[in-house]
Design an enzyme around this catalytic site. Structure first.
Site, short mmCIF file in Angstrom:
data_model
loop_
_atom_site.label_atom_id
_atom_site.label_comp_id
_atom_site.label_asym_id
_atom_site.label_seq_id
_atom_site.Cartn_x
_atom_site.Cartn_y
_atom_site.Cartn_z
N HIS A 61 9.35 -4.87 2.44
CA HIS A 61 8.89 -4.44 1.12
C HIS A 61 10.04 -4.67 0.13
CE1 HIS A 61 4.93 -2.78 2.08
NE2 HIS A 61 5.46 -2.43 3.24
N ALA A 72 0.83 -1.21 0.00
CA ALA A 72 0.00 0.00 0.00
C ALA A 72 0.86 1.26 0.00
CB ALA A 72 -0.94 -0.01 1.20
N ASP A 119 0.82 -2.69 12.71
CA ASP A 119 0.81 -2.08 11.38
C ASP A 119 -0.54 -1.39 11.16
OD1 ASP A 119 1.72 -1.28 8.90
OD2 ASP A 119 1.30 -3.19 7.90
#
Length: 384
Positions: free
Chosen positions: A192, A137, A271
């Site tokens: 990521h 995201a 998160d």
């Protein structure tokens, strides 16, 4: 705040200490700290049938209560902080998301003031130095390679309050950025990322110490290409973040992480984004639109998971009751380990004399009943 416990004895509960669980234990609070002995005339609170555990420490959190740490005003950030405190998180790091460098530097300045005031425990920069292959995201057009000079710019903007950077360390400048962060005592977290096993080992050897939400936003474990997951799980220098919300991880993945890393190398995180403790609806995560439905946050465009709506009291209860993780191990993962990583274990993360009186009261079913932070009841247990 329900009021200060100037001299209070919390008695009769199962108290989880670093050395184990004490049946019919006592926690003595004097002012803002845990004390070794009680003064005459101290108020006694009978917590028979309950648990007393250290306040939770969340090192990866983007917001809550309808408020964003990534873009909100000071008052909005404090709303998010209060929301998570009411769910047992007494120590919280504010996480950013990918944005323009100047904007992130501005956010760092705002958030650093709240760290100085004691409302936050630091800043975590998640992006923009991450892989477009595993962006999750994050806005792909704003991603960039982890240039050490730009990493340093954000560190400087945070005025010493930067605690962690999430990096795709396989990208150009990644290893150099890890070394820079390690030299300045800032956590370099691998996440990521599209790194190979070998590239991940190189980053660990350079000084990386955390896996950002292990399993999520990285290549899956495969038998010929083990990728980052195997490297992160096997190395004793790495603490792995886990999001135990029933959406981000299959229970078997959580069990695998605990089995291979051990409880002393797991940090349970939320998160969380704005909807945590607030509800379903339409939100923004940085520049991206998010829809929260049935408690699950996803990008409107593409459907990627966009953080969570988790609070740490729910993570605690789920870990103990559904995942069958021993209470002491959960306490280690949700309080002690992140406190050590953040360099604040001398103050928080365990129930020991001299430390801040940060604690959570849970009933026999591990439902939150009370929260104390620095001797103040955020939620006072009503047991009658």
């Amino acid at each position: 705040m329900a009021g200060r416990a100037d001299s209070t004895v919390l008695a009769g509960a199962r108290v989880v200490l670093p050395t184990g669980t004490v049946e019919n234990g006592r926690v003595i609070v004097e002012g803002t700290r845990i004390a070794g002995s009680a003064h005459e005339g101290a108020r006694t609170v009978d917590l028979t049938g309950h648990w007393v555990v250290p306040g939770f420490v969340d090192m990866h959190n983007h917001g809550g209560g309808g408020a964003s740490f990534t873009s909100g005003t000071v008052d909005e950030v404090l709303t998010g902080v209060r929301t998570h405190r009411e769910h047992g998180t007494t120590t919280l790091v504010a996480s950013t998301v990918t944005g323009e460098m100047d904007f992130l530097a501005q956010r760092a300045g705002i958030l650093s003031e709240l760290v100085e005031q004691g409302d936050l425990a630091g800043i975590h920069f998640e992006g923009p130095f991450i892989s477009p292959c595993r962006k999750g995201a994050h806005s792909e057009k704003l991603l960039r390679h982890p240039d050490p000079a730009e990493v340093r710019k954000l560190m400087d903007a945070a005025h010493g309050t930067a605690k962690m950077f999430t990096l795709a360390t396989e990208l150009p400048g990644g290893i150099e950025s890890v070394r820079l962060l390690a030299e300045h005592g800032v956590i370099a977290a691998i996440g990521h990322t599209d790194a190979t096993y070998e590239q991940t080992v190189e980053a660990i050897d350079a000084g990386a110490t955390v896996a950002t939400h292990l399993f999520n936003a990285m290549p899956p474990l495969a038998h010929r290409e083990p990728g980052p997951i195997a490297a992160l799980l096997e190395d004793e220098r790495i603490t792995v973040e886990l999001i135990d919300d029933g959406t981000h991880l299959h229970p078997a993945a959580l069990e695998l992480a605990y089995h291979h890393a051990g409880a002393d190398r797991v940090a349970l995180i939320t998160d969380a984004m704005d909807a945590a403790g607030f509800g379903d609806g339409q939100y923004q995560l940085g520049p991206l639109a998010v829809e929260v439905k049935d408690g699950v946050a996803r990008l409107v465009e593409g459907g990627s998971i966009a953080g969570s709506t988790l609070t740490l009291d729910t993570a605690f209860r789920r870990a103990v009751t559904l995942d069958r993780i021993p209470v002491g191990d959960v306490v280690q993962s949700i309080s002690a380990n992140p406190a050590r990583l953040l360099g604040v274990y001398d103050k928080v993360g365990s129930l020991e004399p001299g430390k801040d009186a940060d604690l959570v009261v849970l009933d026999a079913d591990f439902t939150l009943k009370g929260v104390m932070r620095k001797g103040d009841w955020v939620i006072e247990p009503h047991l009658g």
